[in-house]
Design a protein around this motif. Structure first.
Motif, PDB file in Angstrom:
ATOM      1  N   PRO A 166       0.802  -1.232   0.000  1.00  0.00           N
ATOM      2  CA  PRO A 166       0.000   0.000   0.000  1.00  0.00           C
ATOM      3  C   PRO A 166       0.832   1.277   0.000  1.00  0.00           C
ATOM      4  CG  PRO A 166       0.057  -0.927   2.199  1.00  0.00           C
ATOM      5  CD  PRO A 166       0.745  -1.920   1.301  1.00  0.00           C
ATOM      6  N   LEU A 167       2.123   1.191   0.309  1.00  0.00           N
ATOM      7  CA  LEU A 167       2.938   2.401   0.410  1.00  0.00           C
ATOM      8  C   LEU A 167       3.817   2.635  -0.810  1.00  0.00           C
ATOM      9  CD1 LEU A 167       4.160   2.046   4.130  1.00  0.00           C
ATOM     10  CD2 LEU A 167       1.979   2.908   3.261  1.00  0.00           C
ATOM     11  N   SER A 168       3.774   1.741  -1.786  1.00  0.00           N
ATOM     12  CA  SER A 168       4.759   1.789  -2.873  1.00  0.00           C
ATOM     13  C   SER A 168       4.597   2.998  -3.786  1.00  0.00           C
ATOM     14  CB  SER A 168       4.696   0.507  -3.703  1.00  0.00           C
ATOM     15  OG  SER A 168       3.411   0.334  -4.250  1.00  0.00           O
ATOM     16  N   ALA A 169       3.427   3.627  -3.807  1.00  0.00           N
ATOM     17  CA  ALA A 169       3.219   4.786  -4.683  1.00  0.00           C
ATOM     18  C   ALA A 169       3.612   6.103  -4.018  1.00  0.00           C
ATOM     19  CB  ALA A 169       1.753   4.850  -5.116  1.00  0.00           C
ATOM     20  N   LEU A 170       3.989   6.062  -2.734  1.00  0.00           N
ATOM     21  CA  LEU A 170       4.318   7.276  -2.007  1.00  0.00           C
ATOM     22  C   LEU A 170       5.783   7.651  -2.206  1.00  0.00           C
ATOM     23  CD1 LEU A 170       2.538   6.483   1.384  1.00  0.00           C
ATOM     24  CD2 LEU A 170       1.594   7.693  -0.597  1.00  0.00           C
ATOM     25  N   ASP A 171       6.079   8.968  -2.086  1.00  0.00           N
ATOM     26  CA  ASP A 171       7.481   9.374  -2.180  1.00  0.00           C
ATOM     27  C   ASP A 171       8.220   8.921  -0.916  1.00  0.00           C
ATOM     28  OD1 ASP A 171       7.535  11.484  -0.089  1.00  0.00           O
ATOM     29  OD2 ASP A 171       6.223  12.573  -1.452  1.00  0.00           O
ATOM     30  N   MET A 172       9.557   8.981  -0.964  1.00  0.00           N
ATOM     31  CA  MET A 172      10.382   8.332   0.057  1.00  0.00           C
ATOM     32  C   MET A 172      10.086   8.826   1.471  1.00  0.00           C
ATOM     33  SD  MET A 172      12.518   6.098   0.913  1.00  0.00           S
ATOM     34  CE  MET A 172      13.127   5.524  -0.676  1.00  0.00           C
ATOM     35  N   ARG A 175       6.697   7.823   2.630  1.00  0.00           N
ATOM     36  CA  ARG A 175       6.695   6.377   2.833  1.00  0.00           C
ATOM     37  C   ARG A 175       7.276   6.012   4.201  1.00  0.00           C
ATOM     38  NH1 ARG A 175       8.253   2.190  -1.948  1.00  0.00           N
ATOM     39  NH2 ARG A 175       8.058   0.248  -0.791  1.00  0.00           N
ATOM     40  N   LEU A 176       8.373   6.679   4.569  1.00  0.00           N
ATOM     41  CA  LEU A 176       8.972   6.438   5.886  1.00  0.00           C
ATOM     42  C   LEU A 176       8.028   6.873   7.002  1.00  0.00           C
ATOM     43  CD1 LEU A 176      12.640   7.622   5.173  1.00  0.00           C
ATOM     44  CD2 LEU A 176      11.866   5.272   5.517  1.00  0.00           C
ATOM     45  N   ASP A 177       7.372   8.011   6.813  1.00  0.00           N
ATOM     46  CA  ASP A 177       6.405   8.488   7.808  1.00  0.00           C
ATOM     47  C   ASP A 177       5.258   7.495   7.963  1.00  0.00           C
ATOM     48  OD1 ASP A 177       7.916  10.755   8.156  1.00  0.00           O
ATOM     49  OD2 ASP A 177       6.677  12.025   6.860  1.00  0.00           O
ATOM     50  N   MET A 178       4.767   6.961   6.835  1.00  0.00           N
ATOM     51  CA  MET A 178       3.640   6.030   6.873  1.00  0.00           C
ATOM     52  C   MET A 178       4.026   4.684   7.455  1.00  0.00           C
ATOM     53  SD  MET A 178       0.705   7.211   6.274  1.00  0.00           S
ATOM     54  CE  MET A 178      -0.050   5.582   6.296  1.00  0.00           C
TER      55      MET A 178
END
Length: 372
Positions: A166-172, A175-178
């Motif tokens: 689910p996090l692969s489309a987020l920027d780096m 993504r770390l925050d999520m």
């Protein structure tokens, strides 16, 4: 019901799925305990998403069984299971606000309005979106949309939440925050999460246990530190973290480990197995993590020592990565902690390198077949 079954959330036993005559998932056995965060990790096409879809009832196994909460749910479709799934495409309802997206599952179950309101606000607090209940989906950031999807999936209190990259489309940075946010939500909710990823650092950061898959098989299922420090084979060692993999021949068991040979050098290695189980002359991979290599004076007390020349030096802030070529033209990489004013080696400089037997793990070679 036994205590074992009470503590197990979901279990796959010898599960197989065949596509076009090929096993996409091949005899996988996996047990996830209540309240665990488990990641399924591997390269694209290794079978991790197919396994996740079978656990969720979106696919049915050709062989083996799946137990959910101790009950056999093999053949039961997704809507008949107390589990939920979040995909890379979140599929939020664009015509509904945040409140109604989260409330959807309760409305389908005809939950009373007052109870819907109470539970939705409870979920909004869990995902830290208490002020966003009437916000349109189109006005949400990527991270906020992720949290709405999580709240919607958790509102019916599933036994297991399944998450397919689910996090692969987020920027780096997001993504770390999520990653941190998702782990916090899982911990506070107290549920069982199974998370599919091809990103080893993501799996290491979030998981209680990791299942490493390749070509449909589960190669290792263990805690992050066990997988990192005691990988099952050379594929797992290379896929999790950075490691030197050297092709060596077994000489004989030694009182301090297993003696091996490479390019005329005699080295001592450790292993996951009993030293006596290694046959003299057998070929194996020797795994030495970059950070386990010692250089210069730090190498002087190591059981294994080699002389070499620095080929490359890359500054990485907290550490410096060196590529070193030994006198026998063996290339070894080392990652050395860096302190301001500390010793640094330049390309062309001679240097002694060393490592101890416990830091050099003798492994089975997993082969070179494609991880499809």
């Amino acid at each position: 019901m036994s205590n074992e079954h009470q503590s197990v959330s979901i279990e796959a036993k010898h599960v197989t799925k065949i596509y076009g005559g090929r096993a996409a998932v091949d005899q996988v056995t996996l047990q996830v305990n209540k309240g665990e965060f488990v990641s399924l990790l591997g390269p694209s096409g290794c079978g991790k998403t197919t396994l996740l879809r079978m656990l969720g009832g979106l696919e049915q196994p050709d062989d083996g069984i799946i137990l959910l909460g101790g009950q056999d749910v093999t053949g039961v479709p997704a809507y008949g299971r107390n589990s939920n799934m979040i995909f890379q495409q979140l599929a939020l309802f664009p015509h509904m606000d945040v409140f109604n997206n989260i409330a959807y599952g309760l409305k389908v179950k005809k939950t009373p309005k007052a109870e819907i309101k109470r539970q939705v606000h409870e979920m909004l607090e869990l995902v830290q979106l208490g002020e966003y209940s009437r916000r349109a989906v189109s006005q949400l950031s990527g991270g906020q949309a992720q949290r709405v999807a999580i709240a919607r999936a958790l509102i019916n209190k599933p036994e297991v939440l399944l998450l397919d990259e689910p996090l692969s489309a987020l920027d780096m940075q997001l993504r770390l925050d999520m990653q941190r946010e998702l782990k916090r939500i899982q911990r506070e909710f107290g549920g069982t999460f199974i998370f599919v990823t091809h990103d080893q650092s993501e799996a290491m950061n979030m998981s209680d246990r990791i299942g490493v898959m390749r070509a449909g098989r589960l190669l290792q299922y263990a805690t992050p530190d066990e997988i990192y420090e005691r990988p099952a084979d050379s594929f797992v060692a290379k896929f999790i973290g950075d490691t030197n993999l050297l092709d060596v021949s077994v000489v004989e068991p030694d009182s301090n480990g297993i003696r091996v040979s490479i390019l005329g050098n005699s080295l001592l290695a450790g292993s996951n197995e009993e030293p006596a189980s290694f046959r003299p002359g057998a070929k194996h991979s020797l795994s030495i993590r970059y950070e386990y290599i010692r250089l210069g004076e730090d190498a002087a007390h190591c059981a294994n020592q080699l002389q070499g020349r620095v080929i490359e030096s890359v500054y990485g802030g907290a550490s410096i990565r060196y590529v070193i070529e030994t006198l026998d033209h063996l290339r070894i990489q080392a990652s050395v902690p860096h302190q301001r004013g500390g010793r640094r080696y330049s390309p062309g400089e001679s240097v002694q390198l060393g490592f101890d037997p416990d830091d050099a793990l003798l492994l089975e070679d997993s082969g070179t077949g494609a991880a499809s």
